[in-house]
Design an enzyme around this catalytic site. Structure first.
Site, PDB file in Angstrom:
ATOM      1  N   ARG A  39       7.156  11.061 -45.698  1.00 29.76           N
ATOM      2  CA  ARG A  39       7.710   9.727 -45.543  1.00 29.76           C
ATOM      3  C   ARG A  39       7.276   9.191 -44.184  1.00 29.76           C
ATOM      4  O   ARG A  39       6.866   9.955 -43.308  1.00 29.76           O
ATOM      5  CB  ARG A  39       9.238   9.716 -45.646  1.00 29.76           C
ATOM      6  N   TYR A  94      20.553   1.388 -32.900  1.00 30.95           N
ATOM      7  CA  TYR A  94      20.189   2.782 -33.163  1.00 30.95           C
ATOM      8  C   TYR A  94      18.796   3.110 -32.639  1.00 30.95           C
ATOM      9  O   TYR A  94      18.565   4.173 -32.064  1.00 30.95           O
ATOM     10  CB  TYR A  94      20.269   3.049 -34.669  1.00 30.95           C
ATOM     11  N   LYS A  95      17.858   2.183 -32.817  1.00 32.30           N
ATOM     12  CA  LYS A  95      16.491   2.413 -32.392  1.00 32.30           C
ATOM     13  C   LYS A  95      16.267   2.071 -30.914  1.00 32.30           C
ATOM     14  O   LYS A  95      15.164   2.239 -30.401  1.00 32.30           O
ATOM     15  CB  LYS A  95      15.522   1.615 -33.267  1.00 32.30           C
ATOM     16  N   ASN A 107       8.583   6.982 -40.845  1.00 31.24           N
ATOM     17  CA  ASN A 107       9.702   6.435 -40.098  1.00 31.24           C
ATOM     18  C   ASN A 107       9.119   5.704 -38.888  1.00 31.24           C
ATOM     19  O   ASN A 107       7.959   5.922 -38.530  1.00 31.24           O
ATOM     20  CB  ASN A 107      10.645   7.551 -39.658  1.00 31.24           C
TER      21      ASN A 107
END
Length: 346
Positions: A223, A316-317, A225
């Site tokens: 995946r 969050y990031k 991210n």
């Protein structure tokens, strides 16, 4: 496959740059104009020649410099490598996976010779050669997972499967996006992912765990991210926050193109044959906004992603302080017209 390795740094003077070929093969992670956190797992099958997905493990022009940066981080903080005592079989599994993959797919750079359990490993770019007995810890200069983990790009975490869940019981982590191996080692799946906003609420982590518990040997998955980083810095760990955190306060329209980087992780997961564990590879790719805008379609789409990103994800990031500046910088590439592109330029 011929590779030309670059001499560059990921700290202090930040000489890291992507060549035109590296920009072209960058794993741009957005297939549409909106983004919401999801599992987005697919089979880790062979991709196009020259792409980051051509081989199970990707080696590129930054290989030597990234391995040197990893060595610097480990020398300053040996705790970036950790393995619980019961993980030795899994360590040898990972060593075998990495050595066999690199020697098969990059034979000009890596060579592996086997005589029963007596193996000889040659890493030509890093000037490493060792003969050792597979399965005998004393025949290597350090634990097998650390030995091979120092010779591969990205972070690696080994997950032990027991008690109906997965535990992060070993790792070599030097390029993480603001999380700590020292804090997370030994945690269960849900403990490790507790900080991800809204993931529990919408059931993402439950579905991902169920999927991974059924991962089959020889059928790896992957995946993408993403987050953002200021300066091409690999080590954005909580332990070193004073070295990189203040950069968030100094982003302007004049310097955003050089300093703001899209940070994409190609995450791959392999079931391990002896231990039945799962190794989780987190391969980091960095690209500045100036480099990204080499393909204006990418800049246009990224503008739309950032502009409408959920506030919880912004927090969050860690994008809150420079988000508005990055959005304004990217807006020059967005004329508002519909955009229909794949994730890679043609």
């Amino acid at each position: 496959m011929g590779l030309a390795f670059k001499e560059e740094t990921f700290r202090d003077d930040y000489t890291y740059r992507n060549s035109l070929d590296a920009i072209r093969r960058f794993p741009f992670p957005f297939p549409e104009d909106k983004y919401m956190y999801s599992v987005n797992i697919e089979p880790h099958v062979k991709g196009k020649p020259g792409s980051v997905l051509e081989f199970p493990l990707d080696i590129d022009e930054h290989y030597v410099s990234e391995c040197r940066d990893k060595a610097i981080t480990l020398a300053r903080d040996p705790g970036r490598y950790a393995s619980l005592p019961h993980m030795m079989d899994a360590q040898w599994d990972v060593l075998e996976l990495i050595m066999e993959s690199l020697s098969r797919d990059y034979p000009e750079q890596f060579k592996l010779t086997k005589d029963g359990n007596r193996w000889t490993w040659q890493n030509l770019p890093l000037g490493i050669e060792n003969t050792f007995t597979f399965g005998d810890r004393s025949s290597l200069p350090m634990e097998p997972f650390e030995y091979v983990g120092r010779q591969i790009q990205g972070d690696w975490v080994i997950l032990d499967q027991r008690e109906g869940t997965l535990f992060a019981d070993a790792g070599i982590v030097t390029s993480q996006a603001d999380w700590s191996l020292a804090f997370d080692v030994g945690m269960s799946w849900h403990q490790w992912h507790a900080p991800v906003p809204r993931a529990t609420e919408i059931g993402v982590m439950d579905r991902a765990l169920k999927f991974m518990m059924n991962l089959q040997l020889g059928e790896p998955v992957r995946r993408l991210n993403w987050t953002m980083t200021l300066n091409p810095r690999l080590d954005t760990s909580p332990e070193n926050y004073p070295l990189w955190g203040p950069d968030r306060n100094h982003i302007t329209l004049d310097n955003a193109g050089d300093r703001v980087h899209l940070r994409v992780e190609l995450q791959t997961l392999f079931r391990l044959p002896r231990s039945n564990g799962i190794v989780f590879s987190i391969r980091c790719y960095l690209i500045s906004l100036n480099e990204l805008a080499t393909y204006p379609r990418w800049a246009k789409r990224f503008h739309r992603i950032l502009k409408d990103l959920h506030p919880d994800l912004l927090e969050y990031k860690g994008l809150t302080k420079f988000h508005a500046t990055a959005v304004e910088w990217l807006s020059r590439y967005d004329d508002g017209a519909p955009l229909d592109i794949g994730t890679h330029p043609e």
